[in-house]
Motif scaffolding. Structure first.
Motif, short mmCIF file in Angstrom:
data_model
loop_
_atom_site.label_atom_id
_atom_site.label_comp_id
_atom_site.label_asym_id
_atom_site.label_seq_id
_atom_site.Cartn_x
_atom_site.Cartn_y
_atom_site.Cartn_z
N HIS A 73 153.52 -9.07 21.39
CA HIS A 73 153.12 -7.87 22.14
C HIS A 73 151.64 -7.59 21.85
O HIS A 73 151.30 -6.62 21.18
N PRO A 74 150.73 -8.42 22.35
CA PRO A 74 149.31 -8.32 21.98
C PRO A 74 148.64 -7.01 22.38
O PRO A 74 147.61 -6.65 21.80
N PRO A 148 133.28 -14.75 20.77
CA PRO A 148 133.28 -15.06 22.20
C PRO A 148 132.63 -13.93 23.01
O PRO A 148 132.80 -12.75 22.69
N GLY A 149 131.91 -14.30 24.05
CA GLY A 149 131.36 -13.31 24.96
C GLY A 149 130.13 -12.58 24.46
O GLY A 149 129.62 -11.68 25.14
N LEU A 192 135.07 -4.90 24.14
CA LEU A 192 136.37 -5.48 23.83
C LEU A 192 136.81 -6.45 24.93
O LEU A 192 137.35 -7.53 24.65
N ARG A 193 136.57 -6.06 26.17
CA ARG A 193 136.96 -6.92 27.28
C ARG A 193 136.18 -8.23 27.27
O ARG A 193 136.75 -9.32 27.40
N LYS A 194 134.87 -8.12 27.08
CA LYS A 194 134.02 -9.32 27.14
C LYS A 194 134.25 -10.25 25.96
O LYS A 194 134.13 -11.47 26.09
N THR A 195 134.56 -9.70 24.79
CA THR A 195 134.74 -10.53 23.60
C THR A 195 136.19 -10.95 23.39
O THR A 195 136.48 -11.78 22.53
N GLN A 197 138.63 -9.15 22.19
CA GLN A 197 139.23 -8.60 20.97
C GLN A 197 140.22 -7.49 21.34
O GLN A 197 140.00 -6.75 22.29
N ARG A 198 141.28 -7.37 20.56
CA ARG A 198 142.35 -6.43 20.88
C ARG A 198 141.95 -4.98 20.62
O ARG A 198 142.33 -4.08 21.37
N ASP A 199 141.22 -4.74 19.54
CA ASP A 199 140.83 -3.38 19.19
C ASP A 199 139.62 -3.42 18.29
O ASP A 199 139.08 -4.48 17.99
N ARG A 200 139.16 -2.25 17.85
CA ARG A 200 137.94 -2.17 17.07
C ARG A 200 138.05 -2.88 15.73
O ARG A 200 137.09 -3.49 15.26
N MET A 201 139.22 -2.81 15.11
CA MET A 201 139.40 -3.47 13.83
C MET A 201 139.15 -4.97 13.96
O MET A 201 138.40 -5.56 13.18
#
Length: 214
Positions: A73-74, A148-149, A192-195, A197-201
């Motif tokens: 459940h990403p 990434p990104g 977050l979208r471009k890289t 990543q799921r969240d700030r952490m």
């Protein structure tokens, strides 16, 4: 409405935390679980936005459950409850994909705030747990990995990324960069979208691992 599940092997703690969260405006506890295995089944049924998970549970502990939840459940956030700040369980939870941490002796207001922050993708570090946690974590696993990104970010998004990596909150970033809170929020979402990543952490961890910050 943000839906939440709570997992803890201590019935009194489980009931108390669930009641506190469920009583807060905008939060709805859709189920509780006494162990990690039950939590996985519960999440599969209820598809919550946030899981509040105790580290030490029978059958399947919070670390193992977090790893499986991140894989299955990403889009869901996991808020880890731990007894000791900066213990090995916290580092293991970072590896597993946790979105935030709180000490189990946290007060009701802080618990509710934590759930809300994690739900919106903000980085949550409990008392005494600062960006040194991420720094120490990356130092233990020194291999570098490109973010990434990164080249797709605008100059302003790059500035916001560096501020996020410092552990600054949205209001703090807004003051530092002389922009509005909502603008910061929009920039963070785009980063977050471009890289990917799921969240700030996870974004902060990726920034350290890439060598962007040290």
């Amino acid at each position: 409405m943000t839906t939440v599940v709570v997992a803890d092997d201590q019935p009194v703690v489980l009931a108390a935390f669930a009641a506190i969260i469920d009583a807060a405006n905008g939060l709805d506890v859709v189920g509780t679980a006494p162990d990690g295995a039950s939590l996985l089944e519960l999440v599969g049924r209820t598809k919550p936005d946030v899981a509040v998970v105790d580290v030490r549970m029978p059958v399947l502990d919070g670390i193992g459950a977090t790893q499986l939840l991140a894989e299955r459940h990403p889009s869901m956030r996991v808020l880890i409850l731990t007894t000791f700040d900066l213990d090995e369980y916290v580092y293991d939870a970072l590896r597993a994909g946790a979105s935030g941490f709180l000490l189990k002796d946290v007060g009701p207001e802080r618990l509710v705030e934590g759930v809300r922050l994690v739900a919106e993708g903000s980085m949550l570090l409990g008392p005494g747990v600062t960006t040194r946690l991420v720094h120490d974590f990356v130092a233990r696993e020194p291999e570098r990995a490109a973010l990434p990104g990164l080249d797709d970010l605008t100059p302003r998004e790059h500035d916001v990324l560096l501020a996020v990596a410092e552990g600054l909150s949205n209001p703090e970033i807004a003051r530092k960069l002389f922009i509005g809170d909502q603008t910061v929020k929009s920039h963070v979402s785009e980063i977050l979208r471009k890289t990917g990543q799921r969240d700030r952490m996870q974004l902060v961890i990726a920034a350290y691992r890439s060598g962007l910050v040290s």
